[in-house]
Design a protein around this motif. Structure first.
Motif, PDB file in Angstrom:
ATOM      1  N   PRO A  73       0.819  -1.219   0.000  1.00 53.60           N
ATOM      2  CA  PRO A  73       0.000   0.000   0.000  1.00 53.60           C
ATOM      3  C   PRO A  73       0.857   1.275   0.000  1.00 53.60           C
ATOM      4  CG  PRO A  73      -0.872  -1.568   1.581  1.00 53.60           C
ATOM      5  CD  PRO A  73       0.439  -2.115   1.113  1.00 53.60           C
ATOM      6  N   GLY A  74       1.989   1.243   0.687  1.00 55.21           N
ATOM      7  CA  GLY A  74       2.870   2.410   0.706  1.00 55.21           C
ATOM      8  C   GLY A  74       3.447   2.701  -0.666  1.00 55.21           C
ATOM      9  N   VAL A  75       3.895   1.665  -1.361  1.00 51.22           N
ATOM     10  CA  VAL A  75       4.436   1.838  -2.710  1.00 51.22           C
ATOM     11  C   VAL A  75       3.328   2.275  -3.667  1.00 51.22           C
ATOM     12  CG1 VAL A  75       5.510   0.663  -4.671  1.00 51.22           C
ATOM     13  CG2 VAL A  75       6.355   0.257  -2.345  1.00 51.22           C
ATOM     14  N   ALA A  76       2.136   1.707  -3.522  1.00 48.37           N
ATOM     15  CA  ALA A  76       1.003   2.092  -4.370  1.00 48.37           C
ATOM     16  C   ALA A  76       0.673   3.566  -4.175  1.00 48.37           C
ATOM     17  CB  ALA A  76      -0.213   1.217  -4.074  1.00 48.37           C
ATOM     18  N   ALA A  77       0.674   4.012  -2.940  1.00 46.56           N
ATOM     19  CA  ALA A  77       0.398   5.427  -2.668  1.00 46.56           C
ATOM     20  C   ALA A  77       1.491   6.306  -3.269  1.00 46.56           C
ATOM     21  CB  ALA A  77       0.289   5.669  -1.160  1.00 46.56           C
ATOM     22  N   LEU A  78       2.717   5.880  -3.136  1.00 45.09           N
ATOM     23  CA  LEU A  78       3.840   6.628  -3.700  1.00 45.09           C
ATOM     24  C   LEU A  78       3.701   6.744  -5.215  1.00 45.09           C
ATOM     25  CD1 LEU A  78       6.631   7.943  -3.204  1.00 45.09           C
ATOM     26  CD2 LEU A  78       7.613   5.655  -3.421  1.00 45.09           C
ATOM     27  N   LEU A  79       3.350   5.639  -5.865  1.00 46.51           N
ATOM     28  CA  LEU A  79       3.230   5.634  -7.323  1.00 46.51           C
ATOM     29  C   LEU A  79       1.914   6.229  -7.821  1.00 46.51           C
ATOM     30  CD1 LEU A  79       4.895   2.213  -8.160  1.00 46.51           C
ATOM     31  CD2 LEU A  79       5.830   4.508  -8.500  1.00 46.51           C
ATOM     32  N   SER A  80       1.080   6.708  -6.922  1.00 52.19           N
ATOM     33  CA  SER A  80      -0.132   7.398  -7.360  1.00 52.19           C
ATOM     34  C   SER A  80       0.185   8.840  -7.767  1.00 52.19           C
ATOM     35  CB  SER A  80      -1.199   7.380  -6.256  1.00 52.19           C
ATOM     36  OG  SER A  80      -0.788   8.199  -5.171  1.00 52.19           O
ATOM     37  N   ASN A  81       1.389   9.276  -7.483  1.00 52.02           N
ATOM     38  CA  ASN A  81       1.844  10.617  -7.855  1.00 52.02           C
ATOM     39  C   ASN A  81       2.488  10.534  -9.248  1.00 52.02           C
ATOM     40  OD1 ASN A  81       3.500  12.900  -8.259  1.00 52.02           O
ATOM     41  ND2 ASN A  81       3.814  13.165  -6.062  1.00 52.02           N
ATOM     42  N   PRO A  82       1.938  11.211 -10.273  1.00 52.26           N
ATOM     43  CA  PRO A  82       2.488  11.125 -11.629  1.00 52.26           C
ATOM     44  C   PRO A  82       3.961  11.521 -11.724  1.00 52.26           C
ATOM     45  CG  PRO A  82       0.354  12.203 -11.679  1.00 52.26           C
ATOM     46  CD  PRO A  82       0.728  12.048 -10.229  1.00 52.26           C
ATOM     47  N   SER A  83       4.394  12.430 -10.884  1.00 59.84           N
ATOM     48  CA  SER A  83       5.799  12.828 -10.915  1.00 59.84           C
ATOM     49  C   SER A  83       6.709  11.705 -10.428  1.00 59.84           C
ATOM     50  CB  SER A  83       6.008  14.084 -10.076  1.00 59.84           C
ATOM     51  OG  SER A  83       5.328  15.163 -10.665  1.00 59.84           O
ATOM     52  N   VAL A  84       6.239  10.950  -9.463  1.00 56.37           N
ATOM     53  CA  VAL A  84       7.013   9.810  -8.977  1.00 56.37           C
ATOM     54  C   VAL A  84       7.005   8.707 -10.039  1.00 56.37           C
ATOM     55  CG1 VAL A  84       7.203   8.029  -7.193  1.00 56.37           C
ATOM     56  CG2 VAL A  84       6.631  10.387  -6.567  1.00 56.37           C
ATOM     57  N   VAL A  85       5.898   8.568 -10.750  1.00 57.61           N
ATOM     58  CA  VAL A  85       5.832   7.591 -11.842  1.00 57.61           C
ATOM     59  C   VAL A  85       6.872   7.941 -12.905  1.00 57.61           C
ATOM     60  CG1 VAL A  85       4.403   6.668 -13.705  1.00 57.61           C
ATOM     61  CG2 VAL A  85       3.431   6.977 -11.426  1.00 57.61           C
ATOM     62  N   LEU A  86       7.028   9.223 -13.215  1.00 53.12           N
ATOM     63  CA  LEU A  86       8.040   9.644 -14.189  1.00 53.12           C
ATOM     64  C   LEU A  86       9.431   9.235 -13.720  1.00 53.12           C
ATOM     65  CD1 LEU A  86       9.084  11.139 -16.678  1.00 53.12           C
ATOM     66  CD2 LEU A  86       8.973  13.263 -15.340  1.00 53.12           C
ATOM     67  N   ALA A  87       9.741   9.524 -12.466  1.00 50.70           N
ATOM     68  CA  ALA A  87      11.052   9.134 -11.934  1.00 50.70           C
ATOM     69  C   ALA A  87      11.215   7.613 -11.984  1.00 50.70           C
ATOM     70  CB  ALA A  87      11.218   9.653 -10.508  1.00 50.70           C
ATOM     71  N   ALA A  88      10.168   6.880 -11.663  1.00 46.49           N
ATOM     72  CA  ALA A  88      10.229   5.414 -11.703  1.00 46.49           C
ATOM     73  C   ALA A  88      10.466   4.928 -13.137  1.00 46.49           C
ATOM     74  CB  ALA A  88       8.947   4.811 -11.137  1.00 46.49           C
ATOM     75  N   TRP A  89       9.834   5.574 -14.102  1.00 41.81           N
ATOM     76  CA  TRP A  89      10.014   5.185 -15.507  1.00 41.81           C
ATOM     77  C   TRP A  89      11.463   5.405 -15.940  1.00 41.81           C
ATOM     78  CZ3 TRP A  89       8.256   2.028 -18.785  1.00 41.81           C
ATOM     79  CH2 TRP A  89       8.568   2.137 -20.136  1.00 41.81           C
ATOM     80  N   VAL A  90      12.039   6.529 -15.539  1.00 40.61           N
ATOM     81  CA  VAL A  90      13.451   6.796 -15.852  1.00 40.61           C
ATOM     82  C   VAL A  90      14.318   5.708 -15.223  1.00 40.61           C
ATOM     83  CG1 VAL A  90      15.367   8.421 -15.557  1.00 40.61           C
ATOM     84  CG2 VAL A  90      13.078   9.293 -16.106  1.00 40.61           C
ATOM     85  N   HIS A  91      14.003   5.361 -13.992  1.00 40.11           N
ATOM     86  CA  HIS A  91      14.734   4.306 -13.274  1.00 40.11           C
ATOM     87  C   HIS A  91      14.664   2.994 -14.057  1.00 40.11           C
ATOM     88  CE1 HIS A  91      15.296   1.203 -10.166  1.00 40.11           C
ATOM     89  NE2 HIS A  91      15.924   2.115  -9.451  1.00 40.11           N
ATOM     90  N   TYR A  92      13.472   2.604 -14.490  1.00 37.03           N
ATOM     91  CA  TYR A  92      13.310   1.369 -15.264  1.00 37.03           C
ATOM     92  C   TYR A  92      14.114   1.426 -16.554  1.00 37.03           C
ATOM     93  CZ  TYR A  92       9.208   0.479 -12.306  1.00 37.03           C
ATOM     94  OH  TYR A  92       8.361   0.282 -11.257  1.00 37.03           O
ATOM     95  N   CYS A  93      14.030   2.557 -17.252  1.00 34.78           N
ATOM     96  CA  CYS A  93      14.710   2.677 -18.548  1.00 34.78           C
ATOM     97  C   CYS A  93      16.217   2.509 -18.408  1.00 34.78           C
ATOM     98  CB  CYS A  93      14.391   4.021 -19.201  1.00 34.78           C
ATOM     99  SG  CYS A  93      12.716   4.127 -19.863  1.00 34.78           S
ATOM    100  N   VAL A  94      16.811   3.177 -17.433  1.00 31.20           N
ATOM    101  CA  VAL A  94      18.269   3.089 -17.294  1.00 31.20           C
ATOM    102  C   VAL A  94      18.684   1.719 -16.759  1.00 31.20           C
ATOM    103  CG1 VAL A  94      18.486   4.120 -14.980  1.00 31.20           C
ATOM    104  CG2 VAL A  94      20.344   4.348 -16.606  1.00 31.20           C
ATOM    105  N   ALA A  95      17.954   1.165 -15.823  1.00 35.49           N
ATOM    106  CA  ALA A  95      18.314  -0.150 -15.279  1.00 35.49           C
ATOM    107  C   ALA A  95      18.162  -1.235 -16.344  1.00 35.49           C
ATOM    108  CB  ALA A  95      17.466  -0.468 -14.052  1.00 35.49           C
TER     109      ALA A  95
END
Length: 156
Positions: A73-95
Motif C-alpha cells: 500500500p505504501g508503494v502504491a500510494a507513492l506511485l499514485s503521484n504522476p511525478s514519482v511515476v516519471l522518476a520510476a520510468w526513468v529508473h526502469y529505462c536506465v536499469a
C-alpha cells in the motif's frame, strides 16, 4: 515534478527516455562496436542524472519516509503521484538498458546465435526481468561445464 529551475515539462522529460531506443537497436545489431558502448554509457549517465534531478528534490521537499516502501500500500500510494511515476520510468529505462547491455555483451562472448537472442533482447527491452530470466536460462546451454578434479588420487 519538473526539475526545479528548468523549463521542461514532465511530458518532455518522459520523451527524453526514448534515448534508450537507438541504444537497444545497436545492442542487438553490434553490441561490441565502440560507438554502441559509448552511446549506452552516455544514455545511462544522462538518465541517471535525470533520475537524480527528478527524485532528489521530491525526497527533500516531502521529507520522504523510506519506510513507506516496506509495504505494497505504501508503494502504491507513492506511485499514485504522476511525478514519482516519471522518476520510476526513468529508473526502469536506465536499469533495463544496463541489463540489456550485459546480456548483449555476454551473449556475444558466448557466441550465442543472434537468431536465438532476438526474442530474448525483445523481452529484455519490453519486460526487463522476463528477458533477463529468459537469457539466464538460454545462457546455461552455452556455458561450458566445469571439470572438477577429484581429490581422491588414483593410487588410493
Amino acid at each position: 515534478m519538473p526539475i526545479p529551475g528548468l523549463p521542461f515539462t514532465d511530458e518532455a522529460l518522459f520523451k527524453a527516455c526514448n534515448v534508450v531506443i537507438p541504444c537497444w537497436v545497436l545492442l542487438f545489431l553490434v553490441p561490441w562496436w565502440k560507438p554502441t558502448k559509448a552511446l549506452v554509457w552516455l544514455a545511462s549517465i544522462f538518465l541517471s542524472g535525470l533520475y537524480g534531478a527528478l527524485i532528489l528534490p521530491y525526497l527533500i521537499e516531502t521529507k520522504f519516509d523510506f519506510s513507506v516502501m516496506a509495504s505494497l500500500p505504501g508503494v502504491a500510494a507513492l506511485l499514485s503521484n504522476p511525478s514519482v511515476v516519471l522518476a520510476a520510468w526513468v529508473h526502469y529505462c536506465v536499469a533495463d538498458l544496463w541489463v540489456g547491455q550485459w546480456i548483449a555483451l555476454d551473449a556475444a562472448t558466448r557466441q550465442i546465435p543472434r537468431l536465438l537472442m532476438a526474442p530474448v533482447m525483445l523481452l529484455a527491452f519490453l519486460l526487463g526481468p522476463v528477458g533477463l530470466g529468459a537469457y539466464l536460462i538460454l545462457r546455461k546451454a552455452f556455458t561450458p561445464k566445469l571439470q572438477v578434479k577429484s581429490r581422491v588420487s588414483k593410487s588410493d
